[in-house]
Design a protein around this motif. Structure first.
Motif, PDB file in Angstrom:
ATOM      1  N   THR A  77       0.838  -1.208   0.000  1.00  0.00           N
ATOM      2  CA  THR A  77       0.000   0.000   0.000  1.00  0.00           C
ATOM      3  C   THR A  77       0.869   1.253   0.000  1.00  0.00           C
ATOM      4  O   THR A  77       0.594   2.222  -0.725  1.00  0.00           O
ATOM      5  N   GLY A 102       1.158   4.217  -2.850  1.00  0.00           N
ATOM      6  CA  GLY A 102       1.058   5.633  -2.493  1.00  0.00           C
ATOM      7  C   GLY A 102       2.258   6.433  -2.967  1.00  0.00           C
ATOM      8  O   GLY A 102       2.120   7.566  -3.454  1.00  0.00           O
ATOM      9  N   SER A 143       2.011   6.850  -6.717  1.00  0.00           N
ATOM     10  CA  SER A 143       0.929   7.794  -7.018  1.00  0.00           C
ATOM     11  C   SER A 143       1.367   9.236  -6.792  1.00  0.00           C
ATOM     12  O   SER A 143       1.075  10.114  -7.613  1.00  0.00           O
ATOM     13  N   SER A 184      -1.754  11.809  -7.100  1.00  0.00           N
ATOM     14  CA  SER A 184      -2.268  12.291  -5.817  1.00  0.00           C
ATOM     15  C   SER A 184      -1.291  13.320  -5.252  1.00  0.00           C
ATOM     16  O   SER A 184      -0.120  13.339  -5.616  1.00  0.00           O
ATOM     17  N   SER A 192      -8.709  10.471   1.573  1.00  0.00           N
ATOM     18  CA  SER A 192      -8.495   9.173   2.214  1.00  0.00           C
ATOM     19  C   SER A 192      -7.199   8.520   1.739  1.00  0.00           C
ATOM     20  O   SER A 192      -6.428   7.990   2.540  1.00  0.00           O
ATOM     21  N   PHE A 193      -6.943   8.571   0.412  1.00  0.00           N
ATOM     22  CA  PHE A 193      -5.738   7.926  -0.117  1.00  0.00           C
ATOM     23  C   PHE A 193      -4.473   8.653   0.332  1.00  0.00           C
ATOM     24  O   PHE A 193      -3.450   8.022   0.629  1.00  0.00           O
ATOM     25  N   GLU A 194      -4.541   9.995   0.397  1.00  0.00           N
ATOM     26  CA  GLU A 194      -3.373  10.777   0.835  1.00  0.00           C
ATOM     27  C   GLU A 194      -3.021  10.453   2.292  1.00  0.00           C
ATOM     28  O   GLU A 194      -1.844  10.314   2.641  1.00  0.00           O
ATOM     29  N   LEU A 229      -3.789   7.648   3.879  1.00  0.00           N
ATOM     30  CA  LEU A 229      -3.310   6.263   3.899  1.00  0.00           C
ATOM     31  C   LEU A 229      -1.854   6.174   3.439  1.00  0.00           C
ATOM     32  O   LEU A 229      -1.057   5.426   4.026  1.00  0.00           O
ATOM     33  N   SER A 230      -1.499   6.935   2.410  1.00  0.00           N
ATOM     34  CA  SER A 230      -0.119   6.890   1.897  1.00  0.00           C
ATOM     35  C   SER A 230       0.884   7.445   2.903  1.00  0.00           C
ATOM     36  O   SER A 230       2.073   7.148   2.831  1.00  0.00           O
ATOM     37  N   ILE A 270      -7.745   1.362   1.112  1.00  0.00           N
ATOM     38  CA  ILE A 270      -8.218   2.611   0.493  1.00  0.00           C
ATOM     39  C   ILE A 270      -9.717   2.794   0.743  1.00  0.00           C
ATOM     40  O   ILE A 270     -10.179   3.866   1.134  1.00  0.00           O
ATOM     41  N   SER A 271     -10.486   1.706   0.519  1.00  0.00           N
ATOM     42  CA  SER A 271     -11.942   1.804   0.673  1.00  0.00           C
ATOM     43  C   SER A 271     -12.348   2.018   2.127  1.00  0.00           C
ATOM     44  O   SER A 271     -13.342   2.685   2.401  1.00  0.00           O
ATOM     45  N   TYR A 306     -10.637   3.799   4.375  1.00  0.00           N
ATOM     46  CA  TYR A 306     -10.436   5.233   4.627  1.00  0.00           C
ATOM     47  C   TYR A 306     -11.514   6.048   3.906  1.00  0.00           C
ATOM     48  O   TYR A 306     -12.015   7.037   4.442  1.00  0.00           O
TER      49      TYR A 306
END
Length: 349
Positions: free
Chosen positions: A57, A61, A64, A70, A187-189, A191-192, A243-244, A246
């Motif tokens: 993960t 990130g 990305s 992102s 959410s992705f930011e 998580l990364s 991801i989902s 978050y």
């Protein structure tokens, strides 16, 4: 018309985030079952596997952010460390709880997360719940309890581990939502930023935790091409699952995430019956039906609550502006009031 389109697109996004979470969560459970079961590949290193999940993960990130897909927003390091400690305590606590407790008590401890999250949100964010929401939560808990709870045996160590797991998992889910709102971060930011810290810590301490749990060290495991394939599949599904998760907590509340999360339990039981010849009794079926009814009631109750809040917000705004006639009368009133000298107290004409 624009607001209606925005509502529709928001609803579609909510459904998409939730569908991704259900599919990836159920998929990863099925993959891990094949990977970790004695009839499969007997890879019993759950904490280290979670470390692999977060490492992949974190890599996604990093790529990305490097490619500009992102953006990276600033979140204080101490908050990221605090969150990572809580999240790792949740993972470790769940593993120890499963090892030390019966399956029945483990399921009860997972069910207790809904009321714990409700109490935590009330204490930390002063959040209140309507009677309908509280009723639906009780129905869901009873339904899933009937589905999953079998034998219930409690011991002191297992009880402590279960308490740590429930409290840390509930706090983790509330923290995800509060960090996203506090720093206006996607959410992705988020998580990364947290994934590398969790990956490093879990890959360092995970093998020792697994050794304590299983009595085997990961270096003694003989990897086969099939095991490697399922590890990669598990890691790929974990990226979508993280991801989902978050996304869902950012869009819904931690309580909604917990309630809707029990839909995954129903899916897992059904797929277990279809794919792995698990027993599906009349008690399981009745529990599933009750759980689904509870989820429908919950969705209805939350929608009613949203409408009430929207109506409450709309009421004060109806009289925010004055009409032309009111402004004219006000001007005439001001012009006719005699102005007094502050020092002498005499009226000026």
């Amino acid at each position: 018309m624009e607001t209606e389109n925005q509502k529709k697109s928001s609803s579609v996004s909510d459904v998409g985030a939730w569908a991704m979470n259900v599919v990836s969560s159920v998929g990863i459970i099925m993959a891990n079952k094949q990977l970790m079961s004695s009839s499969g590949y007997a890879f019993t290193f759950a904490t280290t596997l979670t470390g692999f999940h977060f490492a992949v993960t974190a890599l996604v990130g990093l790529v990305s952010n490097a490619t500009g897909l992102s953006t990276s927003k600033h979140v204080p390091l101490w908050e990221l460390l605090w969150f990572s400690i809580v999240a790792n305590m949740s993972i470790t606590g769940m593993n120890f709880s499963l090892m030390l407790n019966s399956v029945g008590f483990y399921q009860i401890s997972k069910l207790s997360m809904i009321p714990v999250v409700c109490v935590m949100e009330w204490i930390l964010h002063n959040k209140h719940y309507s009677r309908e929401v509280r009723l639906s939560v009780i129905v869901v808990v009873i339904g899933v309890g009937i589905c999953t709870v079998t034998d219930v045996k409690v011991n002191a160590k297992g009880f402590i581990c279960a308490c740590v797991a429930v409290l840390s998992t509930s706090l983790q889910q509330i923290t995800i939502g509060s960090l996203q709102k506090k720093y206006s971060i996607g959410s992705f930011e988020l998580l990364s930023k947290t994934a590398p810290i969790q990956a490093i810590s879990l890959l360092i301490f995970g093998p020792f935790v697994d050794y304590f749990l299983s009595g085997n060290f990961i270096t003694s495991y003989k990897m086969t091409s099939g095991a490697i394939l399922f590890v990669l599949l598990s890691c790929s599904l974990a990226v979508f699952c993280n991801i989902s998760q978050y996304l869902c907590i950012g869009r819904f509340s931690a309580t909604s995430f917990q309630v809707l999360g029990h839909m995954k339990t129903v899916c897992v039981l059904t797929l277990g019956w279809l794919l792995f010849d698990s027993a599906l009794t009349f008690k399981n079926i009745m529990g599933m039906i009750l759980a689904v009814v509870g989820m429908v009631i919950y969705s209805w109750a939350v929608e009613i609550e949203k409408q009430k809040q929207a109506n409450a917000k709309a009421l004060p705004s109806t009289k925010n502006s004055l009409t032309e006639e009111e402004i004219k009368l006000l001007k005439e009133g001001v012009e006719n009031i005699p102005v007094k000298d502050v020092e002498l107290g005499e009226s000026r004409v």
